[in-house]
Motif scaffolding. Sequence first.
Motif, PDB file in Angstrom:
ATOM      1  N   VAL A  64     -14.704 -80.408 -32.179  1.00 56.55           N
ATOM      2  CA  VAL A  64     -14.479 -81.227 -33.365  1.00 56.55           C
ATOM      3  C   VAL A  64     -12.979 -81.286 -33.636  1.00 56.55           C
ATOM      4  N   ALA A  65     -12.578 -82.305 -34.385  1.00 56.43           N
ATOM      5  CA  ALA A  65     -11.159 -82.495 -34.689  1.00 56.43           C
ATOM      6  C   ALA A  65     -10.699 -81.496 -35.741  1.00 56.43           C
ATOM      7  N   GLY A  66      -9.538 -80.913 -35.510  1.00 55.97           N
ATOM      8  CA  GLY A  66      -8.912 -80.040 -36.492  1.00 55.97           C
ATOM      9  C   GLY A  66      -7.895 -80.805 -37.309  1.00 55.97           C
ATOM     10  N   ASP A  67      -7.437 -80.215 -38.387  1.00 59.06           N
ATOM     11  CA  ASP A  67      -6.471 -80.890 -39.256  1.00 59.06           C
ATOM     12  C   ASP A  67      -5.095 -81.009 -38.619  1.00 59.06           C
ATOM     13  N   HIS A 102     -11.349 -77.411 -42.584  1.00 59.98           N
ATOM     14  CA  HIS A 102     -10.402 -77.875 -43.607  1.00 59.98           C
ATOM     15  C   HIS A 102     -11.110 -78.737 -44.658  1.00 59.98           C
ATOM     16  N   GLN A 103     -12.324 -79.210 -44.343  1.00 60.26           N
ATOM     17  CA  GLN A 103     -13.100 -80.037 -45.269  1.00 60.26           C
ATOM     18  C   GLN A 103     -13.724 -79.188 -46.375  1.00 60.26           C
ATOM     19  N   GLY A 128     -13.860 -73.134 -38.481  1.00 63.48           N
ATOM     20  CA  GLY A 128     -12.610 -72.421 -38.222  1.00 63.48           C
ATOM     21  C   GLY A 128     -11.676 -72.563 -39.414  1.00 63.48           C
ATOM     22  N   HIS A 129     -10.436 -72.886 -39.143  1.00 59.79           N
ATOM     23  CA  HIS A 129      -9.379 -73.207 -40.100  1.00 59.79           C
ATOM     24  C   HIS A 129      -8.729 -71.992 -40.752  1.00 59.79           C
TER      25      HIS A 129
END
Length: 196
Positions: A64-67, A102-103, A128-129
């Motif tokens: 998945v895309a990270g920030d 991050h969401q 994660g994050h």
Amino acid sequence: MASFGELVLVLGDLHIPKRESVIPEKFKRMLVPNKMQHVICTGNLGSKQQYDELRALAPNVHVVAGDCDGDGNNNESSLQTVFPETKVISIGEFRIGVIHGHQILPWGDHLSLAMMRRKLDVDVLISGHTHKNEVVEHDGHYHINPGSITGAYSEYSTLEVSPSFVLLAVQGAKVICYVYELIDGEVEVFKTEFSK
């Protein structure tokens, strides 16, 4: 030899090359191609080269895309446009949701993670994050955070980050979860088991 079931490498927050240059050698030696059936990455790879390296490890790679997966220039080739924000996969008898994290506000909050888990309708939510590994049972379901495999610093915390990742052995309705953490130069392993 006993079957481990389906082996799933769970990692994230690499941040290569901006915050860290490599995965620690003690971890890299453990990441043997074709020993795992799946790789799940919570984002913030840092470069397409890191994605290509993950693809060499297992036949099924879920990212998945990270920030921080953008290139900083709003370029269409950024990894944020390549990978989805959320992903749901089935392994064994488990539906597994994957987000960067991050969401979720506040970051790492288990009530907020539970809302996302219910929204995705999954048994296990991987995020994660925070760069801090966790395996937490919440309302009869599990939240897993692999931490940062490189030990990349977090812009959101002053705490030191220990490199870590997770290996799941999924055996039908049972999961054995191993957390690998590099502490003072040595690999420590923590084990949790849960069933559906």
